[in-house]
Design a protein around this motif. Structure first.
Motif, PDB file in Angstrom:
ATOM      1  N   SER A  98       0.819  -1.216   0.000  1.00 49.10           N
ATOM      2  CA  SER A  98       0.000   0.000   0.000  1.00 49.10           C
ATOM      3  C   SER A  98       0.855   1.269   0.000  1.00 49.10           C
ATOM      4  CB  SER A  98      -0.937   0.002   1.224  1.00 49.10           C
ATOM      5  OG  SER A  98      -0.189  -0.058   2.428  1.00 49.10           O
ATOM      6  N   GLU A  99       2.104   1.176   0.480  1.00 45.35           N
ATOM      7  CA  GLU A  99       3.001   2.331   0.512  1.00 45.35           C
ATOM      8  C   GLU A  99       4.131   2.178  -0.505  1.00 45.35           C
ATOM      9  OE1 GLU A  99       4.367   2.505   4.507  1.00 45.35           O
ATOM     10  OE2 GLU A  99       2.427   3.078   5.347  1.00 45.35           O
ATOM     11  N   GLN A 100       3.835   1.518  -1.607  1.00 49.75           N
ATOM     12  CA  GLN A 100       4.896   1.156  -2.548  1.00 49.75           C
ATOM     13  C   GLN A 100       5.667   2.366  -3.080  1.00 49.75           C
ATOM     14  OE1 GLN A 100       4.033  -1.966  -5.323  1.00 49.75           O
ATOM     15  NE2 GLN A 100       5.139  -0.947  -6.972  1.00 49.75           N
ATOM     16  N   THR A 101       4.978   3.426  -3.488  1.00 49.74           N
ATOM     17  CA  THR A 101       5.669   4.596  -4.047  1.00 49.74           C
ATOM     18  C   THR A 101       6.639   5.202  -3.049  1.00 49.74           C
ATOM     19  OG1 THR A 101       3.762   5.093  -5.449  1.00 49.74           O
ATOM     20  CG2 THR A 101       5.347   6.867  -5.097  1.00 49.74           C
ATOM     21  N   GLU A 102       6.203   5.346  -1.804  1.00 44.84           N
ATOM     22  CA  GLU A 102       7.070   5.901  -0.770  1.00 44.84           C
ATOM     23  C   GLU A 102       8.263   4.986  -0.495  1.00 44.84           C
ATOM     24  OE1 GLU A 102       5.711   5.997   3.369  1.00 44.84           O
ATOM     25  OE2 GLU A 102       6.304   8.109   3.402  1.00 44.84           O
ATOM     26  N   ARG A 103       8.008   3.693  -0.465  1.00 39.45           N
ATOM     27  CA  ARG A 103       9.085   2.747  -0.171  1.00 39.45           C
ATOM     28  C   ARG A 103      10.125   2.707  -1.291  1.00 39.45           C
ATOM     29  NH1 ARG A 103       7.779  -2.036   3.695  1.00 39.45           N
ATOM     30  NH2 ARG A 103       6.533  -0.942   5.249  1.00 39.45           N
ATOM     31  N   ILE A 104       9.662   2.775  -2.526  1.00 38.92           N
ATOM     32  CA  ILE A 104      10.612   2.797  -3.644  1.00 38.92           C
ATOM     33  C   ILE A 104      11.425   4.088  -3.617  1.00 38.92           C
ATOM     34  CG2 ILE A 104      10.794   2.922  -6.162  1.00 38.92           C
ATOM     35  CD1 ILE A 104       8.525   0.921  -6.344  1.00 38.92           C
ATOM     36  N   ARG A 105      10.821   5.193  -3.186  1.00 40.57           N
ATOM     37  CA  ARG A 105      11.563   6.448  -3.075  1.00 40.57           C
ATOM     38  C   ARG A 105      12.710   6.308  -2.069  1.00 40.57           C
ATOM     39  NH1 ARG A 105       7.707   9.577  -1.904  1.00 40.57           N
ATOM     40  NH2 ARG A 105       8.050   9.897   0.326  1.00 40.57           N
ATOM     41  N   TYR A 106      12.445   5.690  -0.936  1.00 35.74           N
ATOM     42  CA  TYR A 106      13.522   5.427   0.028  1.00 35.74           C
ATOM     43  C   TYR A 106      14.615   4.566  -0.604  1.00 35.74           C
ATOM     44  CZ  TYR A 106      11.077   7.227   4.193  1.00 35.74           C
ATOM     45  OH  TYR A 106      10.472   8.026   5.136  1.00 35.74           O
ATOM     46  N   GLN A 107      14.193   3.570  -1.359  1.00 34.32           N
ATOM     47  CA  GLN A 107      15.138   2.672  -2.015  1.00 34.32           C
ATOM     48  C   GLN A 107      16.021   3.436  -3.005  1.00 34.32           C
ATOM     49  OE1 GLN A 107      13.194  -0.481  -4.160  1.00 34.32           O
ATOM     50  NE2 GLN A 107      15.086  -1.309  -5.008  1.00 34.32           N
ATOM     51  N   ILE A 108      15.412   4.293  -3.806  1.00 36.00           N
ATOM     52  CA  ILE A 108      16.159   5.068  -4.805  1.00 36.00           C
ATOM     53  C   ILE A 108      17.131   6.039  -4.140  1.00 36.00           C
ATOM     54  CG2 ILE A 108      15.924   6.835  -6.612  1.00 36.00           C
ATOM     55  CD1 ILE A 108      13.279   5.483  -7.389  1.00 36.00           C
ATOM     56  N   GLY A 215      19.262  -2.727  -7.616  1.00 42.75           N
ATOM     57  CA  GLY A 215      20.066  -3.453  -6.640  1.00 42.75           C
ATOM     58  C   GLY A 215      20.899  -2.568  -5.737  1.00 42.75           C
ATOM     59  N   ILE A 216      21.468  -3.195  -4.714  1.00 44.35           N
ATOM     60  CA  ILE A 216      22.433  -2.505  -3.861  1.00 44.35           C
ATOM     61  C   ILE A 216      23.859  -2.778  -4.341  1.00 44.35           C
ATOM     62  CG2 ILE A 216      20.971  -2.398  -1.812  1.00 44.35           C
ATOM     63  CD1 ILE A 216      22.337  -4.884  -0.746  1.00 44.35           C
ATOM     64  N   TRP A 217      24.034  -3.867  -5.086  1.00 37.51           N
ATOM     65  CA  TRP A 217      25.361  -4.189  -5.628  1.00 37.51           C
ATOM     66  C   TRP A 217      25.278  -4.591  -7.100  1.00 37.51           C
ATOM     67  CZ3 TRP A 217      29.979  -2.856  -4.348  1.00 37.51           C
ATOM     68  CH2 TRP A 217      31.071  -3.470  -4.955  1.00 37.51           C
ATOM     69  N   HIS A 218      24.436  -5.584  -7.409  1.00 40.06           N
ATOM     70  CA  HIS A 218      24.245  -5.956  -8.808  1.00 40.06           C
ATOM     71  C   HIS A 218      23.630  -4.777  -9.555  1.00 40.06           C
ATOM     72  CE1 HIS A 218      24.568 -10.018  -7.014  1.00 40.06           C
ATOM     73  NE2 HIS A 218      25.008 -10.377  -8.203  1.00 40.06           N
ATOM     74  N   ARG A 219      24.183  -4.472 -10.732  1.00 38.27           N
ATOM     75  CA  ARG A 219      23.688  -3.301 -11.467  1.00 38.27           C
ATOM     76  C   ARG A 219      23.718  -3.507 -12.977  1.00 38.27           C
ATOM     77  NH1 ARG A 219      28.366  -1.621  -8.711  1.00 38.27           N
ATOM     78  NH2 ARG A 219      27.030  -0.501  -7.262  1.00 38.27           N
ATOM     79  N   ASN A 220      23.635  -4.752 -13.423  1.00 36.66           N
ATOM     80  CA  ASN A 220      23.595  -5.041 -14.851  1.00 36.66           C
ATOM     81  C   ASN A 220      22.328  -4.447 -15.467  1.00 36.66           C
ATOM     82  OD1 ASN A 220      23.282  -6.257 -17.419  1.00 36.66           O
ATOM     83  ND2 ASN A 220      24.438  -8.052 -16.773  1.00 36.66           N
ATOM     84  N   LYS A 221      22.492  -3.607 -16.482  1.00 33.13           N
ATOM     85  CA  LYS A 221      21.336  -2.930 -17.066  1.00 33.13           C
ATOM     86  C   LYS A 221      20.388  -3.888 -17.772  1.00 33.13           C
ATOM     87  CE  LYS A 221      23.532  -1.658 -21.488  1.00 33.13           C
ATOM     88  NZ  LYS A 221      23.903  -0.524 -22.368  1.00 33.13           N
ATOM     89  N   TYR A 222      20.834  -5.105 -18.042  1.00 35.54           N
ATOM     90  CA  TYR A 222      19.979  -6.102 -18.696  1.00 35.54           C
ATOM     91  C   TYR A 222      19.283  -7.019 -17.698  1.00 35.54           C
ATOM     92  CZ  TYR A 222      22.778  -4.589 -22.689  1.00 35.54           C
ATOM     93  OH  TYR A 222      23.401  -3.839 -23.648  1.00 35.54           O
TER      94      TYR A 222
END
Length: 310
Positions: A98-108, A215-222
């Motif tokens: 239910s708080e997905q947008t806010e949680r993704i903002r913290y993640q970003i 990711g926090i470490w993996h960052r492959n654009k594919y």
């Protein structure tokens, strides 16, 4: 003869359904309806709310859009397999919290020092669990214990790779065995098990309101599941446990049989110890992903991972 459907049960956990033969899947009254083309096979129903994951292996499985909509609404992960019967696709709900947008903002907005610290914790937990698995098999490695205790921020010393070299040479009594996607058996079993684990972790991340591709470490654009690949690392030894058992008990592991897949599909139901309590792996994954969000939000500084054999 392949069983028409394998249903993996576990207490306190959602079911995993595996479809290895042709079937028509639809829905009515919040139930998954299973129909078989053979006239002598009776239709079956399963409550959708009881499901956590379904694996569609046979190329002649038909699934209705109405069922897909209900499965995603109930946060059921749908895994599809290719013509070689290997997991290849994963369907998850777009909205898992239910708080997905806010949680993704913290993640970003997570800082680089925080992500390096989280990766340090993740690698340390992974190596600790690898060491515990080897010790359980009578192959204790003091070097792994040392590496686990001395992982630096961001694993700048590459302890993960050093540990992997020791771990894979010790785990199986197979000369010169290396963990490679297209390598010799039991790499085929590991590939299948890790695909199931990846789906479990991705499902937990979405349910906790996070985006599994960042990711926090993996960052492959594919790679659409970078964060899932990060967070699953300390859980990998539980897959290795199942595969190791199959290696020890099966005469031929060159081809994945239905019985082997049944064993690997039990991974979400494995008992693990997390935060001092025993829990099915699928439930533990949600505990881990929720603790990850708390780290992103500044509520906590520690990801809670399971402790192998703890």
């Amino acid at each position: 003869m392949e069983k028409l459907i394998q249903i993996i049960f576990s207490r306190m956990i959602k079911r995993t359904l595996f479809f290895g033969n042709p079937a028509y899947l639809s829905t009515k009254n919040e139930q998954l309806q299973i129909s078989f083309p053979e006239p002598d096979k009776s239709d079956r129903t399963v409550p959708i709310e009881d499901l956590g994951m379904i694996v569609l292996e046979n190329q002649q499985v038909t699934i209705t859009h109405g069922l897909i909509a209900k499965l995603t609404d109930k946060k059921v992960a749908i895994v599809t397999c290719n013509s070689q019967h290997l997991p290849e696709g994963l369907l998850l709900p777009m909205h898992g919290h239910s708080e997905q947008t806010e949680r993704i903002r913290y993640q970003i907005q997570a800082s680089q020092p925080l992500k390096k610290n989280l990766w340090q914790q993740t690698v340390s937990a992974k190596i600790q669990n690898q060491a515990a698995h080897l010790k359980e098999k009578g192959k204790d490695s003091p070097r792994l214990h040392y590496l686990a205790k001395n992982v630096s921020s961001g694993d700048s010393g590459n302890h993960e790779a050093q540990a992997a070299a020791i771990y894979w040479q010790s785990l199986f009594d197979i000369p010169d065995f290396n963990r490679e996607q297209a390598g010799i058996p039991p790499n085929n079993l590991l590939n299948y098990g890790y695909a199931i684990l990846r789906a479990v972790i991705a499902r937990a991340l979405v349910s906790s309101g996070m985006f599994p591709g960042l990711g926090i470490w993996h960052r492959n654009k594919y790679n659409a599941y970078c964060l899932a690949d990060d967070i699953m690392e300390p859980y990998r030894p539980y897959v290795d446990l199942v595969v190791s058992h199959l290696v020890d008990t099966e005469d031929d592991i060159s081809e994945l049989t239905t019985e082997m897949k049944k064993e690997l599909l039990s991974i979400p139901a494995l008992d693990v110890r997390i935060d001092g309590q025993k829990s099915p792996l699928m439930v533990a994954a949600s505990r881990t992903t929720n603790s990850l969000f708390e780290c992103f939000a500044g509520i906590s500084r520690k990801i809670i991972y399971p402790e192998y054999g703890g």
